[in-house]
Design a protein around this motif. Sequence first.
Motif: not given
Length: 400
Positions: A124-141
């Motif tokens: 995704x645009x930014x690394x983050x955890x969100x409560x509606x997903x059961x996996x982390x988001x890794x921000x694009x370099x």
Amino acid sequence: MNSKYGKLFEEVTFNNGVKLDTRFAMAPMVVDGSSLEGDVTEEDIKYFERRANAASLLISGAAAVTEYGNAFGYALGIYRDEQLDGLTQLATSMKSKGNKAICQIFHPGREAKVTFQQHGVVYGPSSMDVDFLDYPITGLTEEQVEEVIDQYVKAAGRAIDAGFDGVEIHGANHYLIQQFFSEISNKRNDKWGGKRENRAAFGIEITKRVKELVTKRGKKDFIIGYRISPEEIHGNIAGYTLDDSLYLIDKIADLGIDYIHSSLWGAEAYKSKALMGDHEGEIINQVIHELLAGRTKLIAAGDILSADAALDALNYTDIIALASAVLMDPEIRQKIKNGQEETINFDVTDRYDELALPKHFPIMLPAVNANGHIPQETFDYIKTVMLEEDRKYTLENKNI
């Protein structure tokens, strides 16, 4: 034809000179007819052959521009040259009745849940955890952002090679381009994040480079569209408002593309009103249409399920996009043309097989029932069909 519906059958001309013989488009819908790798299957072909005369402009379901873009499991891909043969067959089937075929190109970003199952990462645009997903988001370099932009351009090139009449850049529905535009999901501090102009730059740059490719390839008649969700509002929290979208739409229109496609959701969504900002309470598509002022066409989708709704929608747009209507009654346009609008039928209990819906289609049913106008009998029947055939997936916890 009932004369009051005559406006629906007027000719439309895009900026590049391409003409549509009516104001009907088939909205992009993911129906899960492809292979797990995103390759076109016979189910995809038959699905579009069945609907090849449903509209003058047919838009494919979202086609991923990268192997890290699997959001649905069995949706289209356009990220490998090896997919070209199948994509060519798909374009041919869509155009088999003389109508125009558009390939919608997208990256789901954080929504690539199947990618996480396959590769253990989603971007995704930014690394983050969100409560509606059961996996982390890794921000694009920054380097990866450039790679993704290039993937969109290469996908557009493959669409040209496959014989599509155009591409629609999918900047809506909470996928990657929208995620970059949203203050909620974009926490970057480089040129792609922060102020609105930076957050809009990703979608603008993709559109600019796709248009440059089309020009370089000498495809003057190749249609370029851009789909947008005009608001991202969650209660009192806004990722962006209609005011922000108008800025982005204005910049995209300045690039000389052929249409903007407004994606709205819910009952009578085509005339939804803005929830926040300077245009609060105004009809969203009307505001967008006035901003465009003939510079490019506007396509509107959202709960257009009857001849009267289609006619009403033309008060706010140039082209109307049918979604659930052409899933359940592919003859809807022809019925209106023939003065048979009273025979439009969304009850599929006696004709499901002849609709050529892919075997995994029931997974997507929740997206169809946003307006409540499709008979409950249809949903009950489709669920029964799926269970009777002992398919791999069930509809448990899908809130149908």
